[in-house]
Design an enzyme around this catalytic site. Sequence first.
Site, mmCIF file in Angstrom:
data_model
loop_
_atom_site.group_PDB
_atom_site.id
_atom_site.type_symbol
_atom_site.label_atom_id
_atom_site.label_comp_id
_atom_site.label_asym_id
_atom_site.label_seq_id
_atom_site.Cartn_x
_atom_site.Cartn_y
_atom_site.Cartn_z
ATOM 1 C CE LYS A 52 -3.700 -2.640 2.067
ATOM 2 N NZ LYS A 52 -4.422 -3.104 3.249
ATOM 3 C CD GLN A 96 -3.311 -4.695 6.394
ATOM 4 O OE1 GLN A 96 -3.253 -3.717 5.662
ATOM 5 N NE2 GLN A 96 -3.859 -5.835 5.993
ATOM 6 C CG ASP A 119 -9.623 -0.770 4.423
ATOM 7 O OD1 ASP A 119 -9.315 -0.989 3.243
ATOM 8 O OD2 ASP A 119 -8.924 -1.126 5.398
#
Length: 292
Positions: A52, A96, A119
């Site tokens: 990322k 994460q 997200d």
Amino acid sequence: MTIIDGNLISNQIKEEIKESVTKLVNEGKKRPHLAAVLVGMDGASQTYVGHKVKSCEQVGFESTLVTLDENTTEETLISKIHELNNNDAIDGFIVQLPLPKHIDADKILLEIKASKDVDGFHPINFGRMCLNLPAYIPATPMGIMTLIERYKIETKGKHCVVIGRSNIVGRPMSILMSRAGIDSTVTLCHSRTSNLQEECRRADIIIAALGKPNFVTKDMVKPGAVIIDVGITRVEDSSKKSGYRIAGDVDFENVKDLCSYITPVPGGVGPMTVVSLMLNTLQASQNLIYTK
Ligand code: NAD
């Protein structure tokens, strides 16, 4: 049979994002800025976060990586999230997953401000997605929808079987495929589905997201079906330097000649996930979903 090339499409999209960033900067606007929070030292998570950060560099975004110790408390993580929520320099951020066992992931995700939840895991974004309102769409399902769109795969009136009902892949996938405009008829299968093989054999499109290598076999696939393989499982392989290889949920070698389109693993859905996160961040930086 066409092998869907996720690397090719994701690189095209990265170029498009890069052009948008150059335009923004030339107009005197700030570069999009994505932050990622990583708790602990999980190997796969470190790899994903690394991808990322690298992708941010490739498209011209700023990125910030916040690394916290494995033993970080829920309270410390929440206060870090509040800091990021209130930091105007950061357009969007992700925490994460998975988190260490002593941290309640559901509780943590609720703390992320919806307008920065790139997200798309916060209930506000999930709810807005269900209602067809502007929302951040979870990255993996969004990436799959982009592949379907760019390869001009017919979805209208097709029977789509999604295997797996997780909040980050299977369930949102089932919602997106049944949306007006996509118009598939969706069957969502899971570990308690009793006639899964039969459901798959009736499918025009199979989206496998269960995390079991080679689960979808030739006898489960109707000739001409479209196969989207989301699975990523590390399988021991002494011939590899790392000691493992990545396996998908589909028995690719035996299924490929039977279907019309298929995504390989690696190189199919995986690269699309990261690029979708970049697209959500670009939207966040331009206040396209929420006004700040
Ligand atoms: P998960 O473990 O949260 O969910 C798995 C789902 O599969 C569950 O809903 C379960 O009911 C279902 N399932 C398990 N065994 C089954 C069986 N025998 N028959 C039918 N259904 C069964 O997993 P997840 O987070 O949704 O991820 C699924 C897979 O996709 C994993 O391999 C993961 O690594 C991979 N993944 C890939 C990407 C990507 O970018 N390509 C992104 C996210 C997840």
